[in-house]
Design an enzyme around this catalytic site. Structure first.
Site, PDB file in Angstrom:
ATOM      1  N   SER A  19      -0.328   9.108   6.671  1.00 57.66           N
ATOM      2  CA  SER A  19       0.066   7.865   7.026  1.00 57.66           C
ATOM      3  C   SER A  19      -0.334   6.806   5.891  1.00 57.66           C
ATOM      4  O   SER A  19       0.300   6.964   4.303  1.00 57.66           O
ATOM      5  CB  SER A  19      -1.740   6.733   7.947  1.00 57.66           C
ATOM      6  OG  SER A  19      -1.180   5.870   7.961  1.00 57.66           O
ATOM      7  N   TYR A  35     -10.697   4.159   7.349  1.00 57.19           N
ATOM      8  CA  TYR A  35      -9.630   4.979   7.994  1.00 57.19           C
ATOM      9  C   TYR A  35      -8.876   5.880   7.432  1.00 57.19           C
ATOM     10  O   TYR A  35      -8.621   6.608   6.634  1.00 57.19           O
ATOM     11  CB  TYR A  35      -8.699   3.846   8.936  1.00 57.19           C
ATOM     12  CG  TYR A  35      -7.750   5.245   8.784  1.00 57.19           C
ATOM     13  CD1 TYR A  35      -7.320   6.339  10.155  1.00 57.19           C
ATOM     14  CD2 TYR A  35      -6.349   4.526   8.934  1.00 57.19           C
ATOM     15  CE1 TYR A  35      -5.622   6.564  10.752  1.00 57.19           C
ATOM     16  CE2 TYR A  35      -5.210   4.537   9.403  1.00 57.19           C
ATOM     17  CZ  TYR A  35      -4.969   6.327  10.344  1.00 57.19           C
ATOM     18  OH  TYR A  35      -3.928   6.688  10.365  1.00 57.19           O
ATOM     19  N   LYS A  84      -7.796   9.414   5.377  1.00 61.01           N
ATOM     20  CA  LYS A  84      -6.415  10.442   5.354  1.00 61.01           C
ATOM     21  C   LYS A  84      -6.289  10.186   4.009  1.00 61.01           C
ATOM     22  O   LYS A  84      -5.891  11.734   3.929  1.00 61.01           O
ATOM     23  CB  LYS A  84      -5.168   9.042   6.124  1.00 61.01           C
ATOM     24  CG  LYS A  84      -4.993   8.398   7.206  1.00 61.01           C
ATOM     25  CD  LYS A  84      -4.781   9.886   8.357  1.00 61.01           C
ATOM     26  CE  LYS A  84      -5.110   9.971   9.315  1.00 61.01           C
ATOM     27  NZ  LYS A  84      -4.197  11.162  10.437  1.00 61.01           N
TER      28      LYS A  84
HETATM   29  N1  UFG Z   1       0.857  -8.133  14.815  1.00 62.56           N
HETATM   30  C1  UFG Z   1       0.503  -9.403  15.050  1.00 62.56           C
HETATM   31  N2  UFG Z   1       0.026  -9.238  16.365  1.00 62.56           N
HETATM   32  C2  UFG Z   1      -0.624  -8.638  16.664  1.00 62.56           C
HETATM   33  C3  UFG Z   1      -0.739  -6.933  16.312  1.00 62.56           C
HETATM   34  C4  UFG Z   1       0.123  -6.757  14.781  1.00 62.56           C
HETATM   35  O1  UFG Z   1       1.475 -10.072  14.507  1.00 62.56           O
HETATM   36  O2  UFG Z   1      -1.121  -8.261  18.009  1.00 62.56           O
HETATM   37  C5  UFG Z   1       1.083  -7.930  13.481  1.00 62.56           C
HETATM   38  C6  UFG Z   1       0.718  -7.444  12.730  1.00 62.56           C
HETATM   39  O3  UFG Z   1      -0.428  -8.308  11.265  1.00 62.56           O
HETATM   40  C7  UFG Z   1       1.654  -6.404  11.208  1.00 62.56           C
HETATM   41  C8  UFG Z   1       2.822  -5.686  12.582  1.00 62.56           C
HETATM   42  O4  UFG Z   1       2.408  -6.470  13.706  1.00 62.56           O
HETATM   43  O5  UFG Z   1       2.743  -7.248  10.329  1.00 62.56           O
HETATM   44  C9  UFG Z   1       2.179  -3.998  12.703  1.00 62.56           C
HETATM   45  O6  UFG Z   1       0.196  -4.328  13.273  1.00 62.56           O
HETATM   46  P1  UFG Z   1       0.193  -3.291  13.365  1.00 62.56           P
HETATM   47  O7  UFG Z   1      -1.131  -3.635  14.134  1.00 62.56           O
HETATM   48  O8  UFG Z   1       1.387  -2.306  14.937  1.00 62.56           O
HETATM   49  O9  UFG Z   1       0.454  -1.538  12.806  1.00 62.56           O
HETATM   50  P2  UFG Z   1       0.331  -1.942  10.881  1.00 62.56           P
HETATM   51  O10 UFG Z   1       1.165  -1.462  10.356  1.00 62.56           O
HETATM   52  O11 UFG Z   1      -1.333  -2.572  10.522  1.00 62.56           O
HETATM   53  O12 UFG Z   1      -0.723  -0.258  11.273  1.00 62.56           O
HETATM   54  C10 UFG Z   1       0.049   1.389  11.668  1.00 62.56           C
HETATM   55  C11 UFG Z   1      -0.997   1.837  12.123  1.00 62.56           C
HETATM   56  C12 UFG Z   1      -2.001   2.219  10.849  1.00 62.56           C
HETATM   57  C13 UFG Z   1      -1.285   3.095   9.779  1.00 62.56           C
HETATM   58  C14 UFG Z   1       0.116   1.793   9.722  1.00 62.56           C
HETATM   59  C15 UFG Z   1       0.963   2.141   8.615  1.00 62.56           C
HETATM   60  O13 UFG Z   1      -2.369   1.472  12.938  1.00 62.56           O
HETATM   61  O14 UFG Z   1      -2.542   3.321  11.379  1.00 62.56           O
HETATM   62  O15 UFG Z   1       0.129   1.464  10.318  1.00 62.56           O
HETATM   63  O16 UFG Z   1       2.206   2.791   8.616  1.00 62.56           O
HETATM   64  F1  UFG Z   1      -1.792   2.706   8.401  1.00 62.56           F
END
Ligand code: UFG
Length: 341
Positions: free
Chosen positions: A126, A150, A154
């Site tokens: 990841s 997490y 990884k």
């Molecule tokens: N976000 C919101 N509201 C929500 C959920 C997410 O604004 O309810 C925003 C987050 O702040 C972020 C973006 O949407 O800016 C993406 O968030 P995600 O939770 O979909 O994904 P992340 O980038 O936080 O994490 C994902 C995976 C991880 C991985 C990461 C890096 O869940 O396991 O991508 O690729 F490490």
């Protein structure tokens, strides 16, 4: 004769799409899954999409005797290892559980694989291994860091695999660092189907669009990004699945190990994703700006050149297809649930 591949976590979101793509590419596939974050109905859909029954070994990656038994029953040419826990928040509250499944699971798997003479493995890593990256777009050579248990698992698993390969000839490893997978199979039969409350953006957007949730919370609008909301490199899960086919093809044709980002090379903010979803589906996604979510980084964006040069892989599906397919999958699921009631 086609090659036989073991897909750990093959009933899950990414695993199920990879399973279908690998079968379509001519591989024989067997799934190993404990269904802790997947549903039995996914395997029926996989069988339908593959046009044949895909064997399933039902058990946990944390059970060494079970894993050894799987290798005793079938002769595999390679492994794609997805089976792991993947929630950042969950890992903060249960670090030991994450070590047990993610790190212990890899130990069990590699030990049994090695004993069975299987040394070809694709590992599901990841962008989290870049921590909060200073270099954007981020190449594979960027400094590695973890921000939570997490991410630690990884990064540790990547390093364990590299040490294993360094200790003995014959290992062929594909380490794939996913950016943000979204979307679903165009059939609407498989998609992101998490058990419990989702935390990722797209599964929440579809719940808001369907009326199950009243609004989306946008976590922070004061990041150093063009519109202040977090940017991510979203990649369609079907593209991601094709990346795995390329990775296995390369390993099994003797091209040696590789380590590649799998992204699209394009940054999309939360507000841009909402806009793209509304345009693609005609559904509205009410939202409210909330404080930043702890642990979030401003931007993940892949440097995609290694995947292109080493694997010949380029993601082709855009935001519109990601949103449309996510929504179609949701609608199909809602229809199936209504029919079952
Ligand atoms: N976000 C919101 N509201 C929500 C959920 C997410 O604004 O309810 C925003 C987050 O702040 C972020 C973006 O949407 O800016 C993406 O968030 P995600 O939770 O979909 O994904 P992340 O980038 O936080 O994490 C994902 C995976 C991880 C991985 C990461 C890096 O869940 O396991 O991508 O690729 F490490």
């Amino acid at each position: 004769m086609s090659r036989r591949i073991l897909l750990t976590g093959g009933a899950g979101y990414i695993g199920s799409h990879c399973c279908v793509a690998l079968v379509q590419a001519g591989y024989d596939v067997e799934i190993l899954d404990n269904f802790s974050n997947a549903h039995a109905r996914a395997t029926d859909a996989i069988d339908l999409l593959c046009g044949r029954h895909i064997p399933v070994h039902h058990g946990s990656i944390t059970d060494p005797a079970f894993i050894a038994g799987v290798f005793g029953r079938s002769a595999f040419d390679g492994i794609v290892h997805f089976a792991a826990r993947k929630s950042v928040a969950d890992s903060v509250s249960d670090p030991i559980g994450y070590f047990e499944t993610n790190i212990g699971g890899l130990i069990n798997l590699t030990r049994s694989a090695r004993a069975a003479g299987v040394r070809t493995l694709v590992f599901s890593s990841s962008a989290t291994v870049y921590g909060a990256p200073d270099i954007v777009p981020t190449p594979e050579t960027a400094p590695l860091m973890f921000e939570n248990p997490y991410g630690f698992t990884k990064l540790t698993c990547e390093q364990m695999l590299q040490q294993i390969a360094a200790s003995e000839d014959g290992w062929s490893l594909g380490i794939l660092r996913y950016f943000n997978p979204v979307g679903a199979h165009p059939s609407g039969l498989i998609g992101d189907d998490p058990c419990g409350v989702p935390a990722n953006l797209m599964p929440i957007i579809v719940k808001v669009a369907s009326g199950e949730l009243a609004e989306l919370q946008v976590f922070g609008d004061d990041y150093d990004t063009p519109d202040g909301t977090g940017q991510r490199d979203y990649i369609h899960v079907s593209d991601l699945a094709e990346g795995h086919v390329r990775s296995l093809d390369a390993l099994l044709s003797g091209k040696g190990s590789h380590l590649c980002n799998l992204g699209r090379g394009q940054a999309t903010s939360v507000l841009e994703m909402i806009e793209a979803f509304e345009a693609a589906t005609g559904k509205s996604v009410p939202y409210r700006i909330r404080p930043r979510r702890p642990g979030d980084v401003p931007c993940y964006l892949a440097d995609v050149r290694a995947a292109r040069d080493i694997l010949g892989f380029t993601a082709t599906r855009g935001l519109d297809e990601m949103c449309r397919s996510s929504w179609y999958w949701t609608e199909q699921q809602l229809g199936r649930n209504r029919a079952a009631d």
